[in-house]
Design a protein around this motif. Structure first.
Motif: not given
Length: 78
Positions: A38-55
């Motif tokens: 969901n577009p509202e959750d995009l920031g959660r999946v990417i995370g700060r500076s991409g940390r969540t996506a990298k993990a």
């Protein structure tokens, strides 16, 4: 095996788990996992500076056991 594992991880992060979709594609360079949320959750999946996506990429890479896997977070903002 990788797509369901990634989907499970992402569903635990987002506010709208029913909107999570992971599509697996096989290319000549390896497997590609496209994560759509969901577009509202995009920031959660990417995370700060991409940390969540990298993990998430690190975990999926470990599960891949040596095979090439790429994880793409797709912006589905219509």
């Amino acid at each position: 095996m990788l797509a369901p594992a990634l989907e499970h991880l992402v569903k635990g992060i987002v506010e709208n788990p029913d909107d999570v979709n992971v599509l697996a594609k096989t290319t000549s360079r390896g497997e590609v996992l496209e994560v759509r949320v969901n577009p509202e959750d995009l920031g959660r999946v990417i995370g700060r500076s991409g940390r969540t996506a990298k993990a998430l990429r690190t975990v999926v890479g470990a599960l891949a056991d040596g095979s090439r896997v790429r994880v793409d977070v797709v912006d589905t903002d219509d």
